[in-house]
Design a protein around this motif. Structure first.
Motif, mmCIF file in Angstrom:
data_model
loop_
_atom_site.group_PDB
_atom_site.id
_atom_site.type_symbol
_atom_site.label_atom_id
_atom_site.label_comp_id
_atom_site.label_asym_id
_atom_site.label_seq_id
_atom_site.Cartn_x
_atom_site.Cartn_y
_atom_site.Cartn_z
ATOM 1 N N ARG A 109 0.792 -1.234 0.538
ATOM 2 C CA ARG A 109 -0.004 -0.266 -0.078
ATOM 3 C C ARG A 109 1.091 1.353 -0.190
ATOM 4 O O ARG A 109 2.213 0.958 0.151
ATOM 5 N N VAL A 110 0.051 2.423 -0.453
ATOM 6 C CA VAL A 110 0.827 3.333 -0.233
ATOM 7 C C VAL A 110 1.675 4.120 0.833
ATOM 8 O O VAL A 110 1.090 3.911 2.825
ATOM 9 N N GLN A 146 10.095 2.849 -1.572
ATOM 10 C CA GLN A 146 8.556 3.140 -0.795
ATOM 11 C C GLN A 146 7.435 3.231 -1.640
ATOM 12 O O GLN A 146 7.709 3.806 -2.981
ATOM 13 N N VAL A 147 6.237 2.614 -2.074
ATOM 14 C CA VAL A 147 5.446 3.009 -2.196
ATOM 15 C C VAL A 147 4.987 4.820 -2.566
ATOM 16 O O VAL A 147 4.089 4.725 -1.418
ATOM 17 N N VAL A 149 -0.542 4.501 -5.992
ATOM 18 C CA VAL A 149 -0.774 3.141 -6.889
ATOM 19 C C VAL A 149 -1.995 3.868 -7.375
ATOM 20 O O VAL A 149 -2.897 5.256 -6.999
ATOM 21 N N VAL A 158 1.918 1.576 -10.696
ATOM 22 C CA VAL A 158 2.586 1.615 -9.095
ATOM 23 C C VAL A 158 3.950 2.396 -9.509
ATOM 24 O O VAL A 158 4.776 2.708 -10.398
ATOM 25 N N GLU A 159 3.910 3.867 -8.437
ATOM 26 C CA GLU A 159 4.766 4.709 -8.457
ATOM 27 C C GLU A 159 5.785 4.084 -6.920
ATOM 28 O O GLU A 159 4.774 4.106 -5.976
ATOM 29 N N VAL A 160 6.961 3.703 -7.273
ATOM 30 C CA VAL A 160 7.808 3.691 -6.421
ATOM 31 C C VAL A 160 9.823 4.930 -6.188
ATOM 32 O O VAL A 160 9.102 5.628 -7.237
ATOM 33 N N SER A 211 8.124 3.925 -12.299
ATOM 34 C CA SER A 211 6.860 4.189 -12.239
ATOM 35 C C SER A 211 6.748 2.437 -12.889
ATOM 36 O O SER A 211 7.425 2.348 -13.634
ATOM 37 N N ALA A 227 5.856 -5.264 -11.642
ATOM 38 C CA ALA A 227 6.478 -5.128 -9.903
ATOM 39 C C ALA A 227 5.737 -6.450 -9.632
ATOM 40 O O ALA A 227 6.958 -7.254 -8.520
ATOM 41 N N ARG A 266 8.347 -6.412 3.205
ATOM 42 C CA ARG A 266 7.937 -5.699 4.183
ATOM 43 C C ARG A 266 8.404 -4.802 4.627
ATOM 44 O O ARG A 266 8.917 -6.324 6.106
#
Length: 71
Positions: free
Chosen positions: A2-3, A35-36, A39, A46-48, A56, A62, A69
């Motif tokens: 998750r973000v 780090q996320v 989304v 998804v941008e990290v 992206s 991904a 985690r």
């Protein structure tokens, strides 16, 4: 993920050879933390943030990453 969550790249999934070289060239090497950031509403892309850069990634790209985690 998750973000706002952080993770560490553990390696790559079997069968992910097509994306492995691309991900490695973007800095997603085993052991690197990320780090996320965002989304998209439908989950793709998804941008990290990795090594100070924002990337992206498409969902299938991904999915080839094995991640741990972090808290």
């Amino acid at each position: 993920m998750r973000v706002g969550e952080r993770g560490r790249v553990q390696g790559f999934a079997e069968g992910g050879r097509a994306y492995r070289r691309k991900l490695l060239s973007m800095g997603l090497t085993p052991g690197v933390q990320f780090q996320v950031l965002r989304v998209a509403p439908l989950g793709d892309p998804v941008e990290v943030r990795v090594r100070g850069s924002n990337l992206s990634l498409r969902r299938d790209e991904a999915a080839t990453l094995r991640v741990e985690r972090l808290t």
